[in-house]
Design an enzyme around this catalytic site. Structure first.
Site, mmCIF file in Angstrom:
data_model
loop_
_atom_site.group_PDB
_atom_site.id
_atom_site.type_symbol
_atom_site.label_atom_id
_atom_site.label_comp_id
_atom_site.label_asym_id
_atom_site.label_seq_id
_atom_site.Cartn_x
_atom_site.Cartn_y
_atom_site.Cartn_z
ATOM 1 C CB SER A 1 -0.920 0.004 1.225
ATOM 2 O OG SER A 1 -0.154 -0.263 2.387
ATOM 3 N NE ARG A 2 1.720 3.239 4.563
ATOM 4 C CZ ARG A 2 0.945 4.197 5.068
ATOM 5 N NH1 ARG A 2 1.309 5.446 5.010
ATOM 6 N NH2 ARG A 2 -0.197 3.892 5.652
ATOM 7 C CG ASP B 1 -2.358 -6.192 12.721
ATOM 8 O OD1 ASP B 1 -1.136 -6.186 12.425
ATOM 9 O OD2 ASP B 1 -2.783 -5.875 13.846
ATOM 10 C CG ASN C 1 7.531 -4.588 1.141
ATOM 11 O OD1 ASN C 1 8.620 -4.020 1.122
ATOM 12 N ND2 ASN C 1 6.395 -3.933 1.392
ATOM 13 C CE1 TYR D 1 12.169 -3.174 10.799
ATOM 14 C CE2 TYR D 1 14.287 -2.068 10.996
ATOM 15 C CZ TYR D 1 13.219 -2.492 10.221
ATOM 16 O OH TYR D 1 13.218 -2.233 8.874
#
Ligand SMILES: NC(=O)c1ccc[n+]([C@@H]2O[C@H](COP(=O)([O-])OP(=O)(O)OC[C@H]3O[C@@H](n4cnc5c(N)ncnc54)[C@H](OP(=O)(O)O)[C@@H]3O)[C@@H](O)[C@H]2O)c1
Length: 254
Positions: A16-17, A66, A93, A160
């Site tokens: 979406s982006r 989600d 991704n 992360y």
């Protein structure tokens, strides 16, 4: 490259982006027949990507989930399987820092969300699409790692960074397991890309410091990462297995 993608079906998570959107458009423009595009919150963004991909001639199916929780991962897998569209190319991704937090502030819930989104989703989506790739004797999987996997990440991004290091290790193990089935698994590792990710998680001051430390003298673009993802899925990369390609303007040379 166009003939490599003609007639193919690609599943791109986080389409979406940013990098996922650029990759989806590039796949459509390179001849992919069908795109399965996943998004989470940015319906307007994915609608725009869908329009661009359809204008390039691709059929597009959208999936919302989600991936920060196990239930979301399972719902995406179930929806993709229901669509009965065997996947030739998987781009794992979708990913995020989720939130910057240092050790003493880190909660169990945040830990699980970072790991689910960046690692668990990639593993189980690969598990879901691999059988059809095996049946057809071919396929490509590209995972998204990060420069953080090599340098431990910036402030509050340690988990992360660990998640992305897991992605790199998983890419190698999976490449070994799936190579005999004709499936190539690789990863890309962006440095700092000028997009919503850093608009959300980094200050202008930090980004200016990154630019100053980058031999190329600028941040990367979504399209520059997308180009390498497409290369890895093309026949030009047919002998590349289990690699993580660094894309960082020379910020980190390995
Ligand atoms: N930007 C960088 O500098 C950089 C550097 C190294 C690695 N990466 C990696 O590159 C990949 C793409 O990042 P980007 O830069 O394109 O970031 P971005 O512009 O923030 O886009 C992230 C994408 O992931 C999706 N996403 C985020 N949280 C999600 C969740 N909980 N469940 C499902 N989907 C979720 C978003 O969906 P919605 O927008 O629909 O919510 C969006 O499509 C990520 O894996 C990221 O870790 C980025």
């Amino acid at each position: 490259m166009e003939s490599d993608f003609r007639g193919k079906t690609a599943l791109v998570t986080g389409a979406s982006r940013g990098i996922g959107a650029a990759t989806s458009i590039a796949l459509a423009r390179s001849g992919c027949a069908r795109l399965l595009l996943h998004y989470n919150t940015n319906q307007a963004g994915v609608d725009q990507v869908r329009a661009g991909a359809e204008a390039a001639g691709a059929e597009v199916l959208l999936f919302q989930a989600d991936l920060g929780c196990g239930q979301g991962i399972q719902s995406l897998i179930a929806a993709v399987q229901k669509a009965a569209a065997p996947v030739d190319i998987l781009v794992n991704n979708a990913g995020s820092l989720v939130a910057r937090a240092r050790l003493l502030q880190f909660t169990g819930d945040l830990y699980d969300r970072v790991m689910n989104l960046n690692v668990k989703s990639a593993w189980f989506i690969a598990q879901a699409v691999a059988p059809a790739m095996m049946e057809r004797g071919g396929g490509c999987i590209v995972n998204l790692s990060s420069i953080a996997a090599r340098n431990g990440g910036g402030p509050g991004a340690t988990v992360y960074a660990a998640a992305k290091a897991a992605v790199t290790a998983m890419t190698k193990g999976l490449a070994k397991e799936l190579a005999p089935k004709g499936i190539r698994v690789n990863a890309v590792s962006p440095g700092t890309v000028d997009n919503d990710f850093h608009a959300r998680f980094s200050t202008r001051q930090v980004l200016d410091a990154v630019v100053a430390a980058t031999p190329a003298g600028r941040l990367g673009t979504n399209e520059e990462v997308a180009d390498v993802i497409l290369f890895l899925c093309s026949a030009a990369a047919r002998y590349i297995y289990g690699q993580t390609i660094e894309i960082n303007g020379g910020m980190l040379m390995v």
